[in-house]
Design a protein around this motif. Structure first.
Motif, PDB file in Angstrom:
ATOM      1  N   VAL A 113       0.866  -1.189   0.000  1.00 10.64           N
ATOM      2  CA  VAL A 113       0.000   0.000   0.000  1.00 10.64           C
ATOM      3  C   VAL A 113       0.897   1.232   0.000  1.00 10.64           C
TER       4      VAL A 113
ATOM      5  N   CYS B 252      -7.145  -4.012   1.484  1.00  9.75           N
ATOM      6  CA  CYS B 252      -6.365  -4.387   2.664  1.00  9.75           C
ATOM      7  C   CYS B 252      -7.119  -3.882   3.900  1.00  9.75           C
TER       8      CYS B 252
ATOM      9  N   PRO C 135      -4.747  -1.320  -2.339  1.00 11.91           N
ATOM     10  CA  PRO C 135      -3.323  -1.524  -2.650  1.00 11.91           C
ATOM     11  C   PRO C 135      -2.912  -0.660  -3.847  1.00 11.91           C
TER      12      PRO C 135
END
Length: 754
Positions: free
Chosen positions: A229, A268, A341
């Motif tokens: 990320v 995420c 991401p």
């Protein structure tokens, strides 16, 4: 124009061709005879009126739109409307439209004013909170420094630790404010760099582990691999720090905090979950609003500006993510942060591919609040302020109530250093319980505290009989007039505005304790004087009520209905001629003591003693019903008779009557009910409580007319007695009384089953 142009119309527009035509043309609709029109023109009702044959409908126009209409009509006949009538209707409609617009504008202005007031209230509350948040650490930095400068010595280790910890807290508060200000101004330009989320979260988690262990919390990491990320780590670390420190503050000892990182779908997830006290359902929608604080903690210091979670939300959104919360009150809370991401969702000019390390040195500032939690002890708080060698013991106990452990320790240390025995409490509820247990000489309390605030605690103490006189010093950063008035109304004796130093605190404590001691002395003197004066003529029960403030005595002379008892003994003068003076005084005092007890036992007032004569009142100064006055006076007279019988028996055994040749003394009593002026008579130098008037004279004359060993009463008294209790006597013309008084004798014994 659609029918929605008049949403509040009191007549249906749909299916009404006349109103639809008026809305379309914005011109008056004139119909001379409805019968000349198609059937649909007559198949509707006008508002409040019923059907019409002839009518004129004129629109109310404002800003080029129809906002209503006025209608002129004839019910039963056709009418040719005149031009002058049309012009008049249009003029009225124009004025009406202006009035409606002004009304709407006024309503809109009111609504805007209310919104501005609400915004102003929120702003005021925020600045009060931020003032409190700044003043507490400033007090804990400034106070020790001023003491050190005054004594020309350095700070102790514990003082230095507190000053450092609170300077970090202050810096964190300033940073939060500046971050939000930069967000608002659009000046917080992020720089996103590639980041391993697992490694990033792991490093922050480890910095919390020591604090969790000291508080008895279990910290669980569940960190699974995620795609890379892009984060601005100097900004995003504040998100993680904030969520973890909140979890620690809200989770009691023995609880668990879980940190999870995992990949779900194309996102995420960073999750912080605790088993703490949770958040009330109604508070969750406002959780991320600025200046809001979730309440309900049982052991948390509620300190905070209400900025932390607002900052979390806005920083997450800067990263293109979003944050959600789930909570069950009493069981725990879960915060979920969802991040995308890669960097495709971010502005290209803000993205850099070179990674950067997490700045661990900033942890000391971000974790300053947790150091505060770590410093807290249970029970009586103790600090290293050289308290073991307090030079002088004052003999006073002080209770310090504050939810901030550093401030509580700082204030306690100052007081202990100066010879005060100190107890502490962490909130108003705990403070009230402690005050009940130890009954301190003085209380020092903070204003803003969890569970029960300082003001609420003061209110509770002032309602508790054993505690209400304790002087209270209110520590507060809220020094606005409204807070001062509220505190004074509830019973705060003094204010100490943060920041303050030890000299201010000690001076306030000494002054209040001195005033309290003087007040105690004056109260004792007043009680002594009150009791010593009142017990001369009032029963003990009334004396205690009056001295305790439970009986208000208005002793100003005023007319009132009373029952007067006048008693005397026959033969005492002759007896006194046969005895020595000292023995005469002993016998007289013994007699008066017995008679006084009879009066007091029946709730009467002893007006005066005149040799062996006694004047007693019923119904003054204590209010009594006429019936109750008579009942008590008769019971008193009978008790006096019995008392004299017992005295005669004792005196015979002592041989008092041997030289006199008699068997004993005899009792006479007169009782009358009537109006007299009762109160204090005399001067500033000497005054007596007494009754004056014909009623007193009648009772005295009745006593003189009574045969020895009898109770003689007037008809006014006999009216309240039953026939079997009285024997009718002869009417008497009493000396000093113009009218004839009907008299009755009272039977000596109490008649059963009255």
């Amino acid at each position: 124009h659609s029918t929605l142009e008049l949403p509040h119309s009191s007549a249906p527009i749909k299916g009404n061709p006349i109103l639809q035509r008026m809305l379309q043309t914005q011109e008056p609709v004139i119909i001379s005879d409805i019968h000349d029109y198609p059937p649909e023109y007559s198949g509707f009702d006008l508002p409040l009126r019923g059907r019409s044959r002839s009518l004129m409908v004129v629109p109310l126009l404002a800003d080029g739109k129809s906002i209503g209409s006025i209608t002129l009509r004839e019910e039963d006949k056709a009418r040719k409307w005149q031009t002058s009538e049309l012009e008049l209707a249009k003029s009225v409609a124009a004025q009406a439209a202006i009035a409606v617009q002004q009304s709407r504008l006024y309503q809109k202005t009111l609504e805007q004013a209310e919104r501005l007031l609400e915004l102003d209230k929120q702003k005021t509350e925020f600045f009060q909170n931020i003032s409190h948040e700044f003043r507490t650490p400033i007090t804990l930095i400034q106070g020790p420094l001023e003491s050190a400068v005054a004594s020309k010595e350095g700070l102790s280790y514990s003082q230095s630790t507190i000053a450092l910890r609170n300077s970090r807290r202050l810096l964190r508060l300033v940073n939060q404010l500046l971050d939000l200000q930069r967000l608002d101004a659009g000046r917080m330009q992020p720089t996103f760099r590639p980041c391993d989320l697992v490694d990033f979260v792991s490093q922050i988690s480890e910095s919390f582990r020591t604090y969790c262990e000291k508080k008895g919390l279990k910290l669980i990491d569940n960190l699974q691999e995620c795609p890379t990320v892009y984060l601005d780590m100097e900004k995003f670390d504040k998100v993680v720090y904030n969520l973890l420190s909140n979890a620690m503050k809200f989770t009691p000892e023995g609880g668990t905090i879980s940190i999870t990182v995992e990949s779900i779908g194309n996102k995420c997830l960073l999750q912080v979950k605790d088993t703490g006290i949770g958040i009330l359902k109604e508070q969750i929608p406002h959780l991320f609003e600025r200046f809001r604080q979730a309440e309900g903690s049982e052991n948390r210091s509620y300190e905070g500006t209400g900025l932390g979670l607002a900052l979390v939300k806005e920083l997450v959104e800067i990263h293109g993510g979003n944050v959600t919360v789930e909570s069950e009150y009493g069981k725990g809370t879960t915060f979920n942060i969802w991040l995308s991401p890669g960097s495709n969702h971010l502005a290209p000019e803000c993205v850099q591919d070179a990674p950067v390390e997490l700045n661990k040195s900033r942890a000391s500032v971000e974790l300053a609040d947790l150091e505060l939690i770590e410093s807290e002890d249970d029970g009586e708080f103790s600090t290293d302020f050289n308290t073991q060698d307090a030079a002088v013991k004052t003999g006073h106990t002080v209770l310090v109530v504050d939810d901030n452990p550093d401030l509580r320790g700082y204030v306690s240390g100052i007081l202990r250093d100066n010879g005060y025995h100190v107890y502490t409490a962490r909130n108003g509820a705990e403070g009230f319980r402690t005050a009940q247990q130890v009954q301190p000489s003085l209380i020092v309390t903070d204003l803003m505290m969890p569970l029960v605030t300082g003001l609420e605690m003061i209110g509770m103490i002032r309602q508790e009989a054993k505690l209400k006189g304790i002087p209270i010093v209110l520590l507060t950063a809220k020094i606005d007039e409204e807070t001062r008035i509220s505190g004074t109304e509830l019973g705060a004796d003094a204010y100490l505005a943060k920041p303050f130093n030890d000299r201010e605190l000690l001076a306030e404590v000494r002054n209040l304790l001195s005033l309290k001691e003087n007040e105690r002395r004056v109260l004792e003197l007043n009680t002594y004087l009150t009791e010593s004066v009142l017990q001369r003529f009032l029963p003990p029960a009334l004396v205690q009520k009056a001295a305790g403030g439970d009986l208000v005595l208005d002793l100003r002379p005023e007319p009132r209905l009373i029952t007067v008892l006048f008693s005397d003994i026959v033969g005492f003068t002759q007896l006194s001629n046969t005895l020595r003076s000292r023995k005469v005084a002993e016998l007289l005092n013994e007699y008066l003591e017995t008679m006084t007890r009879a009066v007091f036992n029946n709730g009467g007032t002893v007006d005066k003693f005149m040799g062996d004569a006694i004047l007693a009142l019923f119904g003054a100064p204590e209010e009594l019903t006429p019936n109750e006055q008579v009942r008590r006076s008769i019971n008193t007279a009978r008790a006096m008779l019995r008392g004299l019988d017992e005295l005669n028996r004792r005196w015979r055994e002592q041989g008092i009557f041997d030289s006199d040749g008699r068997n004993g003394l005899q009792f006479r009593c007169g009782i009358h009910q009537g109006t007299a002026v009762v109160g204090m008579f005399g001067s500033a130098e000497r005054a007596d409580y007494t009754a004056i008037g014909p009623s007193v004279n009648i009772a005295a004359r009745l006593q003189q007319a009574a045969t020895p060993g009898s109770i003689l009463i007037s008809a006014a008294v006999a009216d309240y007695l039953q026939d079997e209790e009285i024997i009718k006597g002869s009417p008497l013309e009493l000396k000093g009384v113009d009218e004839t008084v009907l008299t009755f004798m009272v039977t000596p014994e109490v008649v059963a089953n009255r």
